[in-house]
Design a protein around this motif. Structure first.
Motif, PDB file in Angstrom:
ATOM      1  N   VAL A  75     -34.774  -7.186 -10.039  1.00 53.70           N
ATOM      2  CA  VAL A  75     -33.389  -6.710  -9.936  1.00 53.70           C
ATOM      3  C   VAL A  75     -33.277  -5.224  -9.629  1.00 53.70           C
ATOM      4  O   VAL A  75     -32.177  -4.749  -9.318  1.00 53.70           O
ATOM      5  N   ALA A  76     -34.353  -4.482  -9.721  1.00 53.11           N
ATOM      6  CA  ALA A  76     -34.295  -3.023  -9.569  1.00 53.11           C
ATOM      7  C   ALA A  76     -33.652  -2.624  -8.241  1.00 53.11           C
ATOM      8  O   ALA A  76     -34.055  -3.093  -7.171  1.00 53.11           O
ATOM      9  N   GLY A  77     -32.617  -1.794  -8.340  1.00 47.81           N
ATOM     10  CA  GLY A  77     -31.931  -1.296  -7.155  1.00 47.81           C
ATOM     11  C   GLY A  77     -31.031  -2.296  -6.471  1.00 47.81           C
ATOM     12  O   GLY A  77     -30.485  -2.010  -5.399  1.00 47.81           O
ATOM     13  N   ARG A  78     -30.821  -3.455  -7.071  1.00 45.23           N
ATOM     14  CA  ARG A  78     -30.035  -4.507  -6.431  1.00 45.23           C
ATOM     15  C   ARG A  78     -28.693  -4.701  -7.147  1.00 45.23           C
ATOM     16  O   ARG A  78     -28.541  -4.350  -8.317  1.00 45.23           O
ATOM     17  N   ARG A  79     -27.740  -5.278  -6.436  1.00 46.05           N
ATOM     18  CA  ARG A  79     -26.451  -5.651  -7.022  1.00 46.05           C
ATOM     19  C   ARG A  79     -26.552  -7.103  -7.471  1.00 46.05           C
ATOM     20  O   ARG A  79     -26.910  -7.979  -6.670  1.00 46.05           O
ATOM     21  N   VAL A  80     -26.247  -7.342  -8.739  1.00 42.20           N
ATOM     22  CA  VAL A  80     -26.453  -8.687  -9.274  1.00 42.20           C
ATOM     23  C   VAL A  80     -25.185  -9.205  -9.948  1.00 42.20           C
ATOM     24  O   VAL A  80     -24.372  -8.436 -10.471  1.00 42.20           O
ATOM     25  N   LEU A  81     -25.050 -10.538  -9.937  1.00 39.94           N
ATOM     26  CA  LEU A  81     -23.949 -11.214 -10.610  1.00 39.94           C
ATOM     27  C   LEU A  81     -24.517 -12.083 -11.720  1.00 39.94           C
ATOM     28  O   LEU A  81     -25.378 -12.937 -11.478  1.00 39.94           O
ATOM     29  N   ASP A  82     -24.047 -11.876 -12.949  1.00 31.53           N
ATOM     30  CA  ASP A  82     -24.373 -12.737 -14.088  1.00 31.53           C
ATOM     31  C   ASP A  82     -23.248 -13.762 -14.164  1.00 31.53           C
ATOM     32  O   ASP A  82     -22.149 -13.465 -14.629  1.00 31.53           O
ATOM     33  N   LEU A  83     -23.522 -14.980 -13.706  1.00 32.01           N
ATOM     34  CA  LEU A  83     -22.496 -16.017 -13.595  1.00 32.01           C
ATOM     35  C   LEU A  83     -22.376 -16.798 -14.897  1.00 32.01           C
ATOM     36  O   LEU A  83     -23.375 -17.263 -15.443  1.00 32.01           O
TER      37      LEU A  83
END
Length: 220
Positions: A75-83
């Motif tokens: 996930v480092a440096g990324r845009r993430v969605l916790d659904l």
């Protein structure tokens, strides 16, 4: 509610239900059928009763969080969605592992409040939305993380098409799950397995195997 470390995830602390909180009664209430007079008019203003899923660490979320903390490059440096974020355990792990932005989507209003409290308790910044994002187009993220979302048929029916739209948009999808009834097993590639307590269980209980999967396009 007490702030306690999550079993097998000492890096994360959550506001968690305990015997004195009385939250277990909500689970028992929703699990039983309630007899209603057929002639009675429904009370449209009455609040909908929901189990306090956000007050416990689920096995699928716990293994996904463990995987992220063990492999921060995920996930480092990324845009993430916790659904279906619940307590926020997955999103908190992503933030701690260096995600550029974390969005936590949770439709339960109590869960939305819990997400804010848990993020603050862990010293991380998370953007919380109470909208049902599965009804719309994929969000502007690089990775979607779904922890323990296949426990019910209707939920799986909403989530799976949304995850397909995410794949079509070039967004990666990771799933954490202990093997719930509606898990799309034919679409999964196992990445790791851990033993953690399940929903509502704490220290001293039997550890159960749960896995982290990559969600693959249909037919691959």
């Amino acid at each position: 509610m007490r702030v306690t470390a999550v079993p097998e995830l000492s890096e994360i602390r959550l506001y968690t239900a305990h015997p004195g909180s009385g939250l277990r009664r909500l689970i028992e209430w929703t699990e039983n059928e309630v007899e209603v007079d057929d002639l009675a008019e429904p009370d449209e203003d009455a609040p909908e009763m929901q189990p306090p899923y956000w007050a416990y660490a689920w096995a699928g979320g716990a293994v996904l969080a463990r995987y992220i903390l063990d492999r921060p490059e995920t996930v480092a440096g990324r845009r993430v969605l916790d659904l279906g974020a619940g307590s926020g355990i997955v999103g908190i792990a992503a933030a701690k592992a260096g995600a550029r932005e974390v969005i936590a989507a949770e439709i339960d209003r109590n869960g939305v409040a819990a997400l804010g409290l848990n993020a603050a308790a862990n010293g991380v910044a998370i953007t919380v939305t109470g909208e049902d994002v599965t009804a719309g187009p994929p969000p502007a993220v690089d990775l979607v993380m779904a922890g323990d979302l296949f426990y019910a048929y209707d939920v799986a029916e909403r989530v799976t098409p949304f995850l397909d739209r995410c794949l079509a948009a070039g967004i990666g999808v990771l799933i954490g799950d202990p093997g719930r009834a509606w898990l799309p097993r034919s679409r999964l590639r196992m990445l790791a397995e851990y033993k953690v307590p399940d929903f509502g269980e704490g220290r001293g209980t039997a550890m159960k195997p749960s896995s982290v999967f990559s969600f693959e396009p249909e037919g691959v």
